[in-house]
Design a protein around this motif. Structure first.
Motif, PDB file in Angstrom:
ATOM      1  N   ASP A  25     -73.499  35.287  25.427  1.00  0.00           N
ATOM      2  CA  ASP A  25     -72.744  34.271  26.090  1.00  0.00           C
ATOM      3  C   ASP A  25     -73.459  33.162  25.999  1.00  0.00           C
ATOM      4  O   ASP A  25     -73.411  32.001  26.552  1.00  0.00           O
ATOM      5  N   GLN A  26     -74.771  33.056  25.462  1.00  0.00           N
ATOM      6  CA  GLN A  26     -75.383  31.541  25.054  1.00  0.00           C
ATOM      7  C   GLN A  26     -74.925  31.147  23.882  1.00  0.00           C
ATOM      8  O   GLN A  26     -75.410  30.058  23.570  1.00  0.00           O
ATOM      9  N   PHE A  27     -74.191  31.870  23.146  1.00  0.00           N
ATOM     10  CA  PHE A  27     -73.497  31.327  22.030  1.00  0.00           C
ATOM     11  C   PHE A  27     -72.562  30.238  22.502  1.00  0.00           C
ATOM     12  O   PHE A  27     -71.367  30.626  22.907  1.00  0.00           O
ATOM     13  N   TYR A  28     -72.578  28.866  22.321  1.00  0.00           N
ATOM     14  CA  TYR A  28     -71.557  27.851  22.533  1.00  0.00           C
ATOM     15  C   TYR A  28     -71.656  26.680  21.931  1.00  0.00           C
ATOM     16  O   TYR A  28     -72.981  26.478  21.561  1.00  0.00           O
ATOM     17  N   HIS A  29     -70.692  26.032  21.919  1.00  0.00           N
ATOM     18  CA  HIS A  29     -70.940  24.684  20.987  1.00  0.00           C
ATOM     19  C   HIS A  29     -72.005  23.824  21.416  1.00  0.00           C
ATOM     20  O   HIS A  29     -72.594  23.107  20.480  1.00  0.00           O
ATOM     21  N   GLU A  30     -72.202  23.611  22.728  1.00  0.00           N
ATOM     22  CA  GLU A  30     -73.428  22.919  23.138  1.00  0.00           C
ATOM     23  C   GLU A  30     -74.443  23.131  22.688  1.00  0.00           C
ATOM     24  O   GLU A  30     -75.468  22.452  22.060  1.00  0.00           O
ATOM     25  N   HIS A  31     -74.805  24.489  22.656  1.00  0.00           N
ATOM     26  CA  HIS A  31     -76.049  24.973  22.034  1.00  0.00           C
ATOM     27  C   HIS A  31     -75.887  25.141  20.539  1.00  0.00           C
ATOM     28  O   HIS A  31     -75.519  26.087  19.814  1.00  0.00           O
ATOM     29  N   GLN A  32     -76.175  24.056  19.766  1.00  0.00           N
ATOM     30  CA  GLN A  32     -76.079  23.871  18.277  1.00  0.00           C
ATOM     31  C   GLN A  32     -76.935  24.884  17.549  1.00  0.00           C
ATOM     32  O   GLN A  32     -76.703  25.555  16.567  1.00  0.00           O
ATOM     33  N   SER A  33     -78.348  25.103  17.944  1.00  0.00           N
ATOM     34  CA  SER A  33     -79.270  25.782  17.412  1.00  0.00           C
ATOM     35  C   SER A  33     -79.831  26.803  18.362  1.00  0.00           C
ATOM     36  O   SER A  33     -80.184  26.605  19.444  1.00  0.00           O
TER      37      SER A  33
END
Ligand code: SAM
Ligand code: TMP
Length: 394
Positions: free
Chosen positions: A195-203
């Motif tokens: 759930d840390q995969f999301y668009h704000e988290h680019q890298s």
């Protein structure tokens, strides 16, 4: 070369909360890839930063006591270790970190004007813009180069890392330090925190990938620490390549060995990890369905971006989770995008009628369990899904 690791279809932006339940929203595919050259894991699908970080951006780190204490300790530690005269923060949000610095010698960059206004009112000169070549040039001309450039949970949100890091280098003194905090990709893998995969988290930085990126852009990593926030955060210490600062080779080599053993630089090993995460997603929905079939009620605790991701990645809705409570005023009386779960104001009394709380803010588990001792002693249970689905009843 970029190789796909995991993909999700039709994912809304995690902070795009809905004013009305039936509001239309934009969906984006979320494709996470691995770069064979730099070993960086990142989002392929670029969303316009202005849409990701609007002027009413809702994420306010000052809402959490854990983060307030963390940044106070961090500021004191960096002041003691490096004794900076002037400081620049990139992504200052509501001022949680810079409030511990002297406003006369500290400046900030924060594109969300709701937050930039707060720190400008606190007398910290805050540039209400995205970190860019133009702004870096202006800052260097106006304020000179910096002893300390600090950035937490922001460099990982920026598209165009080469430009971003080159600009950092240009604004840094010869022996200045660049300190970056970002969730550790190694810990994300250990915790199966999909759930840390999301668009704000680019890298998603491993030490290996971040070191490669620094080196590509005239900077060098001289030390690294792991700090216990956001499920495990790396604190990277970098400086210019021509700096005389000593490199802590022992520490860096230790982390490199650990990361390599875990396979953060191996596409095939990362693919295996993604399969474990996919299985966890299925377990979450099945567990909630089973609890509901026993006529128990479930609410969410903490409408974090992670909660929104997990609700959409696992196809949850308000038949399974009646509502989610959150302490952030700007999130209350809204709905989670796509899963359309109502977000209600935190109220301890509501817990009297609740059987299970699904922990959206699992990264604050200790703080929350301590705060909700009474709920647990009255028979209430928490459900966490990190690193795997588990019921917490004591
Ligand atoms: N530094 C705070 C912390 O660690 O709690 C806030 C982190 S928040 C997740 C990311 C912040 O970075 C937001 O306030 C956002 O507006 C800001 N931000 C996003 N892109 C940026 C960019 N290109 N330049 C500067 N700040 C940016
Ligand atoms: P974060 O993990 O992105 O910081 O988000 C955590 C969310 O959980 C944030 O919206 C605030 C909320 N929260 C509560 O509602 N109660 C709490 O006790 C804590 C620690 C967080």
């Amino acid at each position: 070369m970029l190789k796909n690791l995991i993909s999700f279809k039709k994912i809304p932006l995690s902070n795009s909360l809905l004013e009305n339940k039936n509001e239309n929203i934009n969906y984006y595919d979320l494709n996470i890839s691995f770069d064979d050259d730099t070993k960086l894991v990142s989002v392929v699908d670029n969303v316009n930063p202005e849409e990701l970080f609007p002027d009413d951006y809702v994420y306010d780190s000052s809402q959490s006591t854990t983060m307030v204490n963390h940044f106070k300790d961090c500021a004191e530690y960096l002041q003691k270790r490096f004794i900076p005269y002037n400081t620049l923060e990139i992504g200052s949000n509501s001022g949680i970190f810079i409030r511990h610095f002297n406003p006369d010698t500290t400046i900030a960059v924060e594109p969300c004007s709701n937050f930039a206004d707060i720190t400008n009112d606190m007398e910290y000169k805050t540039y209400d813009s995205f970190w860019s070549t133009h702004l870096a040039k202006y800052i260097r001309l106006t304020h000179g180069t910096m002893d300390l450039i600090f950035s937490a949970n922001t460099i990982s949100h920026i598209q165009g890392l080469d430009e971003c890091l080159t600009n950092v280098k240009k604004c840094l003194n010869e022996d200045g330090v660049f300190v970056v905090e970002c969730p550790s990709f190694l810990e994300l893998l250990r915790e199966n925190a999909f759930d840390q995969f999301y668009h704000e988290h680019q890298s998603y930085f491993s030490m290996i990938s971040f070191r490669n990126l620094l080196e590509k852009n005239g900077l060098k990593l001289f030390d690294i620490e792991l700090v216990p926030v956001h499920g495990g955060t790396y604190r990277f210490f970098a400086c210019r390549q021509d700096s005389s600062i000593d490199v802590n080779h022992n520490n860096i080599n230790k982390w490199e060995t650990e990361e390599k053993e875990f396979g953060v630089d191996s596409y095939n090993k990362l693919k295996d990890r993604m399969s474990i995460m996919k299985k966890n997603m299925i377990d979450i929905k099945e567990t909630l369905q089973k609890i509901k079939s026993e006529n128990k009620n479930i609410i969410g605790y903490g409408a974090s971006a992670k909660f929104i991701q997990v609700s959409n990645m696992c196809d949850l809705n308000n038949n399974l989770i009646s509502y989610v409570m959150d302490t952030t005023p700007d999130k209350q009386n809204k709905y989670t995008p796509k899963s359309r779960i109502p977000i209600e104001k935190y109220d301890k009394n509501k817990l009297k009628n609740v059987d299970y709380c699904f922990l959206g803010a699992w990264n604050f588990l200790d703080e929350i369990v301590e705060k909700e001792k009474e709920f647990i002693s009255n028979g209430g249970k928490f459900i966490t899904h990190i690193p795997k689905v588990e019921i917490i009843d004591k």
